[in-house]
Design a protein around this motif. Structure first.
Motif, PDB file in Angstrom:
ATOM      1  N   UNK A 100      -7.593  -3.598  -4.810  1.00 55.68           N
ATOM      2  CA  UNK A 100      -8.102  -3.494  -3.449  1.00 55.68           C
ATOM      3  C   UNK A 100      -7.442  -4.569  -2.601  1.00 55.68           C
ATOM      4  N   UNK A 101      -6.864  -4.152  -1.491  1.00 54.89           N
ATOM      5  CA  UNK A 101      -6.197  -5.078  -0.577  1.00 54.89           C
ATOM      6  C   UNK A 101      -6.995  -5.119   0.717  1.00 54.89           C
ATOM      7  N   UNK A 102      -7.504  -6.292   1.054  1.00 61.21           N
ATOM      8  CA  UNK A 102      -8.323  -6.407   2.265  1.00 61.21           C
ATOM      9  C   UNK A 102      -7.422  -6.424   3.504  1.00 61.21           C
ATOM     10  N   UNK A 103      -7.953  -6.020   4.644  1.00 62.79           N
ATOM     11  CA  UNK A 103      -7.184  -6.074   5.894  1.00 62.79           C
ATOM     12  C   UNK A 103      -6.710  -7.500   6.228  1.00 62.79           C
ATOM     13  N   UNK A 140       0.841  -1.198   0.000  1.00 59.20           N
ATOM     14  CA  UNK A 140       0.000   0.000   0.000  1.00 59.20           C
ATOM     15  C   UNK A 140       0.871   1.240   0.000  1.00 59.20           C
ATOM     16  N   UNK A 141       2.019   1.146   0.681  1.00 61.67           N
ATOM     17  CA  UNK A 141       2.981   2.248   0.755  1.00 61.67           C
ATOM     18  C   UNK A 141       4.309   1.642   1.186  1.00 61.67           C
TER      19      UNK A 141
END
Length: 171
Positions: A150-153, A23-24
């Motif tokens: 989209x990356x789920x938790x 994500x970062x």
């Protein structure tokens, strides 16, 4: 997807493949799928590295040396502040080095980081060559980028068997 090859002489001593989700620069999942299953999870300054074959989970904090890890360099916006960066237009490659000052504090220190990042036509890293102070060379190949997925938790939850040895790095 990535392929990582480690050379200590002319032939590859180790070849690993897998995938990276990020994500970062401080939240990523680097999964080794072949030949052995391993997962490196980073969230903030905390990391967990699970090695299924050795039944170990290493838990620690990324310290200053983490700034030299290839994943941080690939996703960083601040390279020019911390490193000597040169651009080879013909080869479409960034060469990144830093120097560690000698104890006397002069700038003739020893090179501790030597990385070259080849950039593809989409301005994404395609190949990375990393020199190691021990003389080893590591080559990474990256492909099949899928931006803005989209990356789920759940992706960052690490489930390991109960019998896994847990090793905590001292801070």
């Amino acid at each position: 997807h990535f392929v990582q090859q480690v050379y200590t002489d002319e032939e590859a001593d180790l070849k690993e493949t897998g995938e990276i989700l990020f994500e970062c620069d401080h939240r990523l999942k680097w999964t080794y799928l072949e030949p052995d299953f391993k997962i490196f999870l980073l969230e903030g300054d905390n990391y967990r590295f699970y090695d299924e074959d050795n039944e170990q989970l290493l838990i620690g904090k990324v310290k200053d040396r983490g700034r030299q890890w290839v994943w941080l360099l690939l996703f960083s916006d601040g390279l020019t502040r911390d490193y000597q960066v040169t651009w080879d237009e013909h080869r479409r490659a960034l060469h990144i080095k830093n120097r560690v000052p000698t104890p006397a504090g002069d700038d003739t220190g020893t090179d501790t980081l030597d990385i070259e990042i080849e950039i593809n036509d989409s301005f994404l890293p395609e190949k990375v060559l990393q020199g190691d102070p021990s003389g080893a060379r590591i080559i990474y190949f990256f492909r099949d980028y899928k931006p803005k997925i989209e990356i789920s938790p759940e992706t960052f939850r690490l489930k390991v068997p109960e019998e896994v040895e847990i090793i905590r790095e001292e801070t």
